[in-house]
Structure formats: C-alpha cells, structure tokens
Design an enzyme around this catalytic site. Sequence first.
Site, PDB file in Angstrom:
ATOM      1  N   GLU A   1      49.598  39.048  39.317  1.00  0.00           N
ATOM      2  CA  GLU A   1      49.562  37.706  39.924  1.00  0.00           C
ATOM      3  C   GLU A   1      50.918  37.017  39.910  1.00  0.00           C
ATOM      4  O   GLU A   1      51.334  36.438  40.907  1.00  0.00           O
ATOM      5  CB  GLU A   1      48.566  36.784  39.196  1.00  0.00           C
ATOM      6  CG  GLU A   1      47.137  37.239  39.226  1.00  0.00           C
ATOM      7  CD  GLU A   1      46.730  37.826  37.902  1.00  0.00           C
ATOM      8  OE1 GLU A   1      45.610  37.562  37.474  1.00  0.00           O
ATOM      9  OE2 GLU A   1      47.548  38.557  37.297  1.00  0.00           O
TER      10      GLU A   1
ATOM     11  N   ASP B   1      44.599  39.855  36.245  1.00  0.00           N
ATOM     12  CA  ASP B   1      43.976  39.600  34.944  1.00  0.00           C
ATOM     13  C   ASP B   1      42.583  40.219  34.844  1.00  0.00           C
ATOM     14  O   ASP B   1      41.931  40.511  35.851  1.00  0.00           O
ATOM     15  CB  ASP B   1      43.895  38.098  34.680  1.00  0.00           C
ATOM     16  CG  ASP B   1      45.268  37.503  34.367  1.00  0.00           C
ATOM     17  OD1 ASP B   1      46.206  38.280  34.111  1.00  0.00           O
ATOM     18  OD2 ASP B   1      45.401  36.269  34.406  1.00  0.00           O
TER      19      ASP B   1
ATOM     20  N   ASP C   1      39.720  38.985  33.794  1.00  0.00           N
ATOM     21  CA  ASP C   1      38.522  38.161  33.907  1.00  0.00           C
ATOM     22  C   ASP C   1      37.967  38.210  35.331  1.00  0.00           C
ATOM     23  O   ASP C   1      38.454  38.972  36.184  1.00  0.00           O
ATOM     24  CB  ASP C   1      38.819  36.722  33.483  1.00  0.00           C
ATOM     25  CG  ASP C   1      39.952  36.097  34.300  1.00  0.00           C
ATOM     26  OD1 ASP C   1      40.394  36.710  35.293  1.00  0.00           O
ATOM     27  OD2 ASP C   1      40.395  34.989  33.940  1.00  0.00           O
TER      28      ASP C   1
ATOM     29  N   GLU D   1      38.105  36.039  37.772  1.00  0.00           N
ATOM     30  CA  GLU D   1      39.058  35.612  38.796  1.00  0.00           C
ATOM     31  C   GLU D   1      40.043  36.720  39.103  1.00  0.00           C
ATOM     32  O   GLU D   1      40.409  36.948  40.261  1.00  0.00           O
ATOM     33  CB  GLU D   1      39.802  34.349  38.332  1.00  0.00           C
ATOM     34  CG  GLU D   1      38.965  33.090  38.444  1.00  0.00           C
ATOM     35  CD  GLU D   1      39.818  31.835  38.435  1.00  0.00           C
ATOM     36  OE1 GLU D   1      40.832  31.789  39.154  1.00  0.00           O
ATOM     37  OE2 GLU D   1      39.463  30.901  37.712  1.00  0.00           O
TER      38      GLU D   1
ATOM     39  N   TYR E   1      45.989  38.649  26.047  1.00  0.00           N
ATOM     40  CA  TYR E   1      45.371  37.814  27.087  1.00  0.00           C
ATOM     41  C   TYR E   1      44.690  36.599  26.475  1.00  0.00           C
ATOM     42  O   TYR E   1      43.979  36.709  25.465  1.00  0.00           O
ATOM     43  CB  TYR E   1      44.357  38.653  27.871  1.00  0.00           C
ATOM     44  CG  TYR E   1      43.848  37.976  29.114  1.00  0.00           C
ATOM     45  CD1 TYR E   1      44.732  37.495  30.068  1.00  0.00           C
ATOM     46  CD2 TYR E   1      42.485  37.814  29.329  1.00  0.00           C
ATOM     47  CE1 TYR E   1      44.264  36.877  31.218  1.00  0.00           C
ATOM     48  CE2 TYR E   1      42.015  37.202  30.475  1.00  0.00           C
ATOM     49  CZ  TYR E   1      42.909  36.736  31.416  1.00  0.00           C
ATOM     50  OH  TYR E   1      42.455  36.114  32.552  1.00  0.00           O
TER      51      TYR E   1
ATOM     52  N   ARG F   1      42.541  34.235  27.863  1.00  0.00           N
ATOM     53  CA  ARG F   1      41.226  33.743  28.316  1.00  0.00           C
ATOM     54  C   ARG F   1      40.163  34.717  27.820  1.00  0.00           C
ATOM     55  O   ARG F   1      39.874  35.724  28.462  1.00  0.00           O
ATOM     56  CB  ARG F   1      41.184  33.613  29.841  1.00  0.00           C
ATOM     57  CG  ARG F   1      42.102  32.525  30.364  1.00  0.00           C
ATOM     58  CD  ARG F   1      41.906  32.264  31.846  1.00  0.00           C
ATOM     59  NE  ARG F   1      42.821  31.239  32.331  1.00  0.00           N
ATOM     60  CZ  ARG F   1      44.021  31.481  32.856  1.00  0.00           C
ATOM     61  NH1 ARG F   1      44.434  32.729  32.970  1.00  0.00           N
ATOM     62  NH2 ARG F   1      44.791  30.496  33.264  1.00  0.00           N
TER      63      ARG F   1
ATOM     64  N   HIS G   1      37.143  42.271  26.066  1.00  0.00           N
ATOM     65  CA  HIS G   1      38.343  41.523  25.736  1.00  0.00           C
ATOM     66  C   HIS G   1      38.616  41.591  24.239  1.00  0.00           C
ATOM     67  O   HIS G   1      37.743  41.872  23.437  1.00  0.00           O
ATOM     68  CB  HIS G   1      38.182  40.053  26.133  1.00  0.00           C
ATOM     69  CG  HIS G   1      38.064  39.849  27.607  1.00  0.00           C
ATOM     70  ND1 HIS G   1      38.045  38.602  28.169  1.00  0.00           N
ATOM     71  CD2 HIS G   1      37.968  40.719  28.631  1.00  0.00           C
ATOM     72  CE1 HIS G   1      37.935  38.714  29.485  1.00  0.00           C
ATOM     73  NE2 HIS G   1      37.875  39.988  29.769  1.00  0.00           N
TER      74      HIS G   1
END
Length: 718
Positions: A9, A81, A83, A85, A291, A293, A336
């Site tokens: 990203e 990432d 997650d 999103e 990470y 989140r 995660h």
Amino acid sequence: MSKKVIIVESPAKAHTIQEILNDEYEVLASKGHVRDLPEDEFGVNLKKDFEPKFEIIKGKEKTIQELKEKTKGKSVFLASDMDREGEAIAWHLSLLLGLKNGKNRIIFSEITPKAIREALKNPREIDMKKVEAQIARRILDRIVGYKISPLLWRALKANLSAGRVQSAALRLLCERELQRYKFEPKKFWRVEGYIGEIKFKLTHIDGKKIEMQDVNEKLAKQIEQAVVTLNVTRVSRRTIRKKSPDPFITSTLQQEAANKLGFSVSKTMQIAQQLYEGVETKEGHKAFITYMRTDSTRISDYARQQAEKYIKENFGEKYIGEVRQLKKTKNVQDAHEAIRPVDVYVTPERAKNLLQSDQYKLYKLIWDRFLASQMADAVYEETTIFLESGQYGFEAKVERPIFDGFELIYGKTASKNVKIPQGTVKVDRWEIVEDETKPPARYTEASMVRALEAKGIGRPSTYATIISTLLERKYVVKRGKELVPTVIGFVVNNYLQERFPSVVDLEFTARMEEELDKIEQGKKNYKEILRDFYNDFSDYLNKAQESWFSIDFKTNKLCECGESLTLRVGKYGLYLTCKKCSKSQSVRLDELAVLDKDTMYFYEENFEKKFCPSCGEQLKQVRGKYGVFQRCEKCGKTYGLFAEGECPKCGSAVERKTSKSNKVYYKCTNQDCDFISWLEPAKEKCPNCQNQLYYKVIGSRKRLFCANCNKTIWKRKS
C-alpha cells in the site's frame, strides 16, 4: 529490471521491503485504496441484490496506469496488509491489473527478511471470504450513511452524518453524560488512620461489615475521639502472584498510549503505522514493530525464543516466564500476532538514536510491554492485619515483595518492608474527612476504546476513525482528556433513537460485527446478511421519509424577559426562541449540554475570573479556532481557564496553560512574577502550616496537597 513485482500500500513500506530484497524484486506502492464506491452517488444497486458499483478513486488513475505499465508481463505478488481491508485492496488490484486467478497473495505480520522470504515461499490465493466481509461492511456503512445523512441535513439544516458504528458510539457517550447529570452525590465520611506507615480503615461495627458510604459525620467524629489504641486480634498472610501482562493488541496499545503518553487514538495508530512500515534512520530504512491492527495476543515461537534469550542474558534464567496458553476469545483473528518489536535486541536505548521523539516513546511502550509479557510473574506476601477497639473493627493490608519478576522492567516501585504491629498499638494519626460518592466518569479516548471493545462495537482498525469522526462532526468535544457530547450530538442521538432505533442499538451493532465475522469464516453468505439488514432498515427509512422531524425542547437558558428559552429547528437550523416575547437567538452546535427527556440543559463555561488581571476590564468570552477563550476589549489580552486559587507568591490570577507536549501547567498572569507550577493553586490553606494548598490528582481523584508539608489533605474538591 526484475521480472518479479511486489505491490504494497504505502511508499514507506515499499522502501523498507526493497532494501531487504535488493534487486530480486521491484517493490511498488498502490498508495492506499485504489477502488471504492463512488463519492457522488449511492453506488449500490438494491434491485440487483445489492450489487456494488466500484470505480477508481479520483486521483488514482495515474497510479493505476503506472502499475499496469510496470507489471506488464511480470510475476506479481500482492502484499497489502493482512486484515480485511488489505485483502480487499489486493482483490481490487488483481482485477484492475488483469492478474490471473492464482497464488499471488502474500502476507506477513512483520517487515523482516525472514518473514518476507517465508511469505514469498508460500503465496496463496486471495481470500474471497475476507473480501466479501469487507464489501458487506462497506455496503452496510454506505446504506446507513447515504440514506440517513440526507434526512439529518433536511431535518436539522446542517452538514451532518450518521454512521452505523459511529452512531452507536455516540449513544454510549450521550447515555453516560445523562447518567452524570442525573447523579445525586451522597455525602459520607472516610475513616482512615495510621500506625507508623501502615494505613488502616474502618470495616466493621459490632461485628457487622460497614460500607464507608454509610458513615456519617457524627459516627466519624465519635470514632476519632474514642479510639486511641487498637488491639491486633489476628494477622493472616498469603502469597499472591501478579501475572505479567499480555502483549499489546490494538485496543490495549491505544489505551496505554492515551493514559501514559497522552496520545490520541488516531496519533497512536499513525505512529504505529510508521514503525510497522519502516522509517528512515542512520542505519537505513528500518521497520520496528509487527502489524499494529490485531486482536490476538499470540506470539510466534521465534519471537518468544528471542525474548527468552534476551531475558536470560540480561536478567537471569529465573526471570523467564512460562509459555502462555493462548486464550480462546470469540472472533479473535489468530492468524495475527500481538504487537511486538520485530527484534527485541533493538532496545529502547538503541532506538532512541534512530527514531523521532514520539516514535521512540511509542516504541519503548511496545518494547517494554512485550518483554514484560515474556517474563516471570511478580510474587508478593500479602499480610492482612485485623484490629479492634471496642465495637469498632479495622483492617490494614501490607504487601512485601518476594520476587519482582516482570516488574523489574515494567516500572513498578518495590514496596517497603514495614514492621507488622502486635498486641496493643497506639494510633499515630487519623485522616477523617468528608467525601461524597462520585458520578460515573466521562469517557476518555482510552476508556471509549475499552467500552467499544467490551461491547463488540467496531473492530481494532475502526476505533480511531469512530472517535475522530465524532470529534470532526462536533457531536463530541474534548475537555482535557474527556469526551463530552454537545447540543448537536444529543439532538442527532435523539433523532436516531426516535427514527432508527436499530442503528443505535448497541446489541444490534455488536451482532452485526459478529455477522461480518461469520462471512469471513465462510459460515454465512454476505448477500443474505445485507437482505436481512435492509428489510428492517427500509421500514424505518420509509417512516422517517414520510414524517417531518421537529423539536421543541425546553432549556435552562433565560430570555431577557425572564422566560425560559425553547430549542427549535428552523430554516437555518437550531435556534433558541422565547414563547413569551417571540425573541430568538442563535445557538452554537458545539455548546456543551445534556438532553433529559424534553429539556436541554446547557452547561455554563468554566470561567472563574470575569475581569482582566492586567487592567481590570470585564473579560468577554470569544470562540476561536481552538475553542472558547476570554479576551479583554480594553487591552486586547486573551486568557483561557484560570486556577481556582491565586498566585501563592503575589496573589495575582493564575492562568491554566498547555505545554508543547500537551501537558497542563499553571503560570501567574503578573509579568513581574516568576510563579509557574505543574499543580493547580487552590483557595484553601494547609491546616498544619497555613501555606497555600494545591490540587493534585491521585488515581482519578483531585486532592488538596501541601507542597511545604509534602502531605495530601484528604478533602475532595467540591
């Protein structure tokens, strides 16, 4: 030129990975999301079973064109990432770049050579269940926002918004403020005393347990006069273990950074993103944490082994903690890891020379917490002393450290060893003061995150956005650390509860988060969930569109004629009007108020001083870019809030100020006086030395403190 391409990203993340892989791969950045629902239209075809219309985000056309040119004829790996999103970004990129369905998706929780090379060895297909969960969330939020917001504009004549999760959070804040407003404090007397350094408190009368809130002044004074000596009737000892803390997850990091560093939730996430993606240092572009989140406390075997090695080398083998059994918590994404340093040997001391000030502070917080989580428990001996004098029973608790464990690194000051009294002992002093029950505390950003997490509202990646949106829309303002609902916040909450009760229903919002998790787990079809939601929502929507919304709230504000003003909504939005003389006046939407049934109670701004300390002219309240302040029309000087007491050196007014690091301090308004203090001067004098007292926050309470005696006066500020 490399035949293989990795797309992430952000440019910072791309830079960090490029330095790790050198010329083996070309690492490119999509610069965030590339496709979304359109800005200027609904973008969801309800007649075609909620078919979304995705389009390239305005301004991203050039980025997509460059990505197409640089990936043409090459092997492409999508490394956004891990997650939902991130999975959705990878899916949108695969469609825009014409990538064939296959194993071109890689994920990693830390940007290190080992993690990236391991991910490249094990590419997988895009997880469409995750993508569908994200699409469902996006469509749900679009339906709520796009359908309700225009009704708010029409009803209240202001640029307002209603978000699915944001509205439930607003309800929490409004309910807490109403609880505080309706709270009736009960006065009581706190009966505590000292035997040397040991503090004891009243617990029993005639063998029956008594709550401190049931003690009145007569009883308190009676005990103070009657009890001169105490008999130690029993001493019990037990060993207690204070467990080392879990490593950080997103919500606990946000809370700790707010409490210890004073960071807003959005600032914490912004800095954590930088530490994860990598920053430019004198040792090169370097990533520092995993990470950020995540809702899992899991730690990889490699990280645990590295921590054990570090602890053994620096503190000794006895400080190594037991391997944690991961708690099975509902909806936790166990793929995660917890938030931790990518290399425990990059200590805070070393990082201090590589990072900017705020980056270093957050990194140290994460490093300390991770290392503490891998250390042994602290062990204490707790001694409970039971004392009696006639009909009165008292208790004291004393802790003696046996083994400091994780507290060696986590900043706990060791307790002192004190002599345990025996037989008959004399009371050295009493602290018997008036107190009162407290209303529930207002939410801060930290406690708001804790409440949202506990109630299952939102997910780790959404907490910062929820709070920042409420602040941007002026539904809530910050007073110090507290989040306080405004007039418009209460009006919008009232509208939503009346017209769209399911949107602000906390249990409904939490259930919807669970439904999204079930989509990701493959247990439910996302179209089915959208249908169920819209069937109920459309009924409320139709009723809201058919009937006009009006308000007619009584207020505690008075007109010039002495009549109470009424809050209404007119052609230009909210205003105040007098039913007796028909005069009207404007109302600021961000004024502090609380709505109780059909009455809006406005709060007075907390300005103790009304006259300019310099020239004596009356001060005028003015609203500026950074809130309300006071200005002198005669000399032009401006002031914020004032301390309760006057300057202890010269008797002038003392102004409350905020430092560059957002810490409150107090400074005398007299230019010839050099008084400055972190503590707020109070009006009262010390009963012992007659010096002026200050206010000192102990726990969550504001106490009077004598700097001369170095003693806290246990009387609560009214």
